[in-house]
Scaffold this motif. Structure first.
Motif, PDB file in Angstrom:
ATOM      1  N   TYR A 138       0.838  -1.191   0.000  1.00  0.00           N
ATOM      2  CA  TYR A 138       0.000   0.000   0.000  1.00  0.00           C
ATOM      3  C   TYR A 138       0.881   1.253   0.000  1.00  0.00           C
ATOM      4  N   TRP A 141       2.461   1.902  -3.241  1.00  0.00           N
ATOM      5  CA  TRP A 141       1.531   2.368  -4.256  1.00  0.00           C
ATOM      6  C   TRP A 141       1.090   3.804  -3.970  1.00  0.00           C
ATOM      7  N   GLN A 142       0.766   4.083  -2.719  1.00  0.00           N
ATOM      8  CA  GLN A 142       0.223   5.383  -2.377  1.00  0.00           C
ATOM      9  C   GLN A 142       1.294   6.430  -2.078  1.00  0.00           C
TER      10      GLN A 142
END
Ligand code: HEM
Lengths: 332, 538
Positions: A138, A141-142
């Motif tokens: 996560y 990706w973020q």
């Protein structure tokens, strides 16, 4: 007196899950290797402004109409850049594959035992590593936090290794105290929190290294290798803080759910059992971390050390308390 | 904390450094109070709270198990009294631990009340006036547009939806995220409430343990407990008048595989009455299924075997016929030890120590062991003693005081129904069968729901504190000499620079996009136009 048959409810699922765990460790180890190469030999690349990256001075103009927006930001943060190359992308894909294997392992194990697949130490370790890798993916990706890969995968691979080597038990039913709908509630919360604390701890250690490199560089020394090509310490601090923002309320909730469960199972919601004491200690340490971040003079290195101590306390709670102390929580 | 919210990015911590100079007692007190309620002190107290808890997990604690503390005393006769004098076996009720959390409690209260007042005021006040120089803000963006200043401010209002807004001259001041501070105050207040609920429970409730063999009853009175821990202000004469009866207990164990011998389920069938006059009710007591009766929770804590023995004296009269609870050594074999005391034989008193093996078998060395916790092949062995049981003094039912007794023999391994004729014509003992017993705990804590409510509030408050970002945005629109309007959007966040700046930047681009799409003369967007404006809003 009646007797129940033990052993896996489903043999083929059991052997599938045992194969998957080995595959998963191999895959993570490969990803770790690739991430390490990227960290050491990648090219320093500027990270785009994003969720955790501040908009910088004279930010890119997103209006096509040519409004010429001039941005003036008054923060003393430099731009964030990280060591990147194509191996990192591959490593990320490999990590994602490991994540899927891990998910499959947990599902097959649950099917094999015919119950929630977190009921003993081995299963906790695997689930916590799943969450840690998930949280890392996560973040990658973020927050473009791919550079954390090696730092997150080191504890993951170590923990999985310990799990397979020393904690493994065949899938099977649980002791009566653990046969409760509180397992999915209480244990899930602590596992989720534990995984995120792990990523936060890894980011914290990365922070400490980056911070030292920055200090050295400021003193005119040349820093080479992985330590020299880490992103700015502020960015690392922010990522590790983010993870704690996610984990701390969950940990709080997990403790409360545990207390409600203890109330049902043992007749008191809080009894200062060693496990309870240590979850409380971890909770207080992370509360102290949050306070430290809001206290002048404690932000940064000191707060990060508190974070690292917090993760040590989580691990201590997990391993030492189960093996060293006797208590109602000794399901080891 | 004594600082109030201010314009500048907050610096909530920091102990007040300015010490009183000759201010006398009140000055010193005020100074001490400021130190105590500072965040740095709270931080140190939090650390002490954590560090102080560590010995409580390493050393055995009386709250957890008195037996383990006794054992520690026996094993460390030199060290234990020293540790005890430091309350290290009662860490969580020790004066020094109480000092830490009471100080924290005071610090917390002293910090929260002023904050709550400040926040209540802030809630009622209007957003602050727009500062003169917006360029000084952490985020400031400037652009120009053809739209008139009023249109700009109107559009700004709709872009700032969800902000509390106020127009000041040629600018709009907006503020949002009040819930963070509210949540923070709420969290800390809930923490205080939780501590109060815990204290109330400890002072007014009670907790007691009892053991019931199948077929036994229990009436909720002080003497009926094997051990009871009432709170300081608990009225133990007025206990809830319920009664319990254990009809049957059943434990199941795993048969095969690695986990053989692991317990699978425990069930105790209970009948109970809320009061002597009340209707009889039944309940299936399981590990995670307590019985709630008249505000008291009754829990199943453990279980064990109670072998039944019949003892006859030398004349052949039955002088003892009873199930005797035995304590197990470990849960995998349930090999259990117990003591049979027969004071009234008409002659010398008799005592026996005994081992019960639920599934007896010989191991490789020919030793008799139990291989399974379930009673598949129950056997007992006995050692008999004759003499004075010493029962004029209080003693444990699980221990035989053999000082005044003489061992008269060891029994063969006995199956159910076997009788052992005692040496010296002392009589006989028959292993007539076995029952099971349960150990139960009864708990009354009237503050439990409050404690839970406070704990849940804490989580809610915490989420608000951690996830709401308080921030202020100002938009100023002024006409330039060339007739265009210069727009400045500035933002100030109290937390997290990056996320805030990201959001301020988004607000800017959204405002700019709106002004482009409908700030000009052709107010109606042309449907054939590419949806350019929406593109930029992302
Ligand atoms: C057991 C004791 C305490 C716990 C568990 C606790 C917990 C917390 C938590 C989780 C936060 C949120 C931190 C954040 O904003 O990132 C917080 C904030 C705060 N706490 Fe506490 N607290 C405790 C005691 C105290 C005490 C005694 C004081 C006062 C002296 C205090 C003052 C504050 C302040 C001023 C903030 C706001 C920080 C900010 O705005 O970022 N706390 N507390």
């Amino acid at each position: 007196m009646t007797y129940t048959l033990a052993g896996p409810a489903n043999e083929s699922m059991a052997s599938a899950s045992d194969t998957l765990i080995i595959a998963m460790i191999v895959v993570y180890a490969a990803a770790l290797f690739l991430f390490a190469i990227e960290a050491a030999y990648g090219r320093r690349t500027k990270l785009k402004s994003g969720k955790l990256m501040p908009v910088s001075v004279g930010a890119e103009n997103s209006g096509e109409g040519g409004d010429d927006i001039r941005v003036n930001v008054r923060t003393d943060e430099g731009e964030a850049s990280a060591s990147q190359n194509v191996l990192g992308k591959i490593a990320l894909a490999v990590t994602a594959l490991g994540f899927l294997l891990s998910l499959a392992q947990i599902i097959t194990r649950g099917l094999a035992a015919d119950r929630w697949p977190w009921g003993n130490m081995f299963e906790f370790v695997v689930a916590m590593c799943l969450v840690a890798v998930g949280a890392f993916l996560y973040a990658a990706w973020q927050y473009q936090a791919r550079f954390l890969g090696a730092f997150v995968l080191v504890p993951v691979v170590i923990l999985l290794g310990i799990g397979v080597r020393w904690l493994y038990v065949d899938p099977g039913p649980l002791i009566p105290a653990l046969q409760s709908y509180w397992v999915p509630i209480h244990v899930t919360a602590t596992i989720l929190a534990g995984g995120a604390f792990m990523v936060s701890g890894a980011a914290g250690i990365t922070y400490l290294i980056a911070h030292r490199s920055e200090a050295k560089r400021a003193a005119g020394q040349v820093v080479t290798g992985v330590a020299g090509s880490l992103p700015s310490s502020e960015l690392l601090d922010r990522i590790s803080h983010r993870m704690i923002l996610f984990a701390f309320p969950l940990w709080t909730f997990g403790i409360i759910a545990g207390a409600v469960w203890a109330d049902e199972a043992w007749g008191r919601f809080w009894g200062w059992d060693p496990k309870e004491v240590w979850s409380f200690i971890s909770w207080v340490i992370y509360a102290a971390y949050l306070h430290a971040r809001a206290t002048g003079g404690w932000r940064g290195r000191k707060a990060t050390w508190i974070n690292v101590i917090g993760f040590v306390s989580i691990m201590f709670n997990f391993f030492a308390v189960n093996y060293m102390f006797s208590g109602l929580h000794s399901y080891a | 904390m004594t600082t109030t919210t201010s314009e500048a990015p907050p610096e909530p911590g920091g102990a007040p450094e300015n010490k009183p100079k000759g201010l006398g007692l009140t000055g010193w007190l005020r100074w001490a109070w400021r130190i105590l309620t500072s965040m740095r002190t709270a931080l140190i107290l939090l650390f002490l709270l954590a560090v102080g808890a560590i010995p409580g997990s390493i050393l055995p604690q009386n709250v957890v198990s008195v037996d383990e503390v006794d054992q520690y005393f026996r094993e460390n006769p030199g060290l234990a009294p020293v540790l005890d004098s430091l309350y290290l076996f009662d860490v969580f009720s020790s004066p020094w631990y109480a000092a830490i959390y009471l100080l924290l409690f005071v610090s917390l209260t002293g910090c929260v009340i002023p904050r709550a007042i400040t926040h209540a005021k802030a809630l009622r006040s209007r957003p602050v006036r727009t500062p003169k120089n917006l360029q000084r803000m952490p985020y400031a963006a400037t652009f120009s547009t053809d739209a008139a200043p009023d249109t700009v401010l109107e559009q700004a209002r709709s872009v700032l939806k969800g902000y509390r807004m106020e127009r000041y001259g040629n600018s709009v001041s907006g503020e949002t995220g009040y819930m963070r501070e509210a949540g923070n105050v709420f969290f800390h207040v809930a923490l205080i409430a939780l501590l109060l609920a815990l204290a109330a429970g400890a002072f007014f409730g009670y907790r007691g343990n009892m053991l019931m063999v199948e077929g036994d009853g229990f009436a909720n009175t002080l003497p009926a407990y094997d051990a009871i821990y009432p709170g300081h202000w608990t009225d133990t004469d007025q206990m809830e008048p319920f009664t319990l009866h254990l009809d049957n207990f059943d434990a199941t164990f795993l048969e095969d595989g690695d986990l053989r011998g692991q317990a699978d389920s425990y069930t105790a069938d209970i009948t109970y009455r809320e009061s002597p006059e009340a209707e009889e009710q039944t309940h299936e007591l399981e590990v995670n299924e307590p019985l709630s009766v008249d505000g008291v929770q009754v829990y199943l804590l453990g279980h064990g075997y109670a072998p039944e023995f019949e003892v006859r004296n030398a004349e052949g009269d039955v002088v003892f016929d009873q199930a005797v609870p035995f304590l197990y050594r470990d849960t995998m074999s349930f090999t259990s030890d117990g003591v049979i005391k027969v004071p009234d034989t008409g002659g010398e008193e008799l005592g026996f120590t005994s081992v019960f093996l639920p599934t007896a078998m010989e191991d490789q060395e020919g030793e008799l062991v139990s291989s399974f916790p379930g009673a598949e092949n129950p056997m007992v062995t006995l050692e008999a003693f004759e003499g004075d049981l010493g029962m004029h003094e209080p003693q444990s039912v699980y221990q035989l005081q053999t000082e005044g007794m003489e061992q008269i023999g060891e029994s063969p391994v006995m199956e159910m129904g076997d009788t052992w004729e005692l040496p010296d014509d002392a009589g006989s003992i028959t292993f007539s069968g076995y029952s099971e017993f349960v150990s139960l705990q009864a708990n009354r804590d009237g503050a439990r729901p409050f404690a839970l409510g406070a704990a849940v509030s804490m989580v809610v408050g915490l989420m608000l504190t951690l996830f709401v970002r308080p921030r202020r945005v100002w938009v100023r629109a002024a006409e330039r000499e060339d007739g265009r309007t210069e727009v400045v959007l500035a933002g100030l966040g109290k937390t997290e620079v990056a996320a805030n700046n990201q959001e301020f930047h988004e607000l800017t681009t959204r405002l700019a996009a709106r002004l482009r799409s409908d700030g000009s003369d052709d107010n109606v967007p042309n449907p054939t136009d590419p949806p350019e404006s929406t593109n930029t809003r992302e």
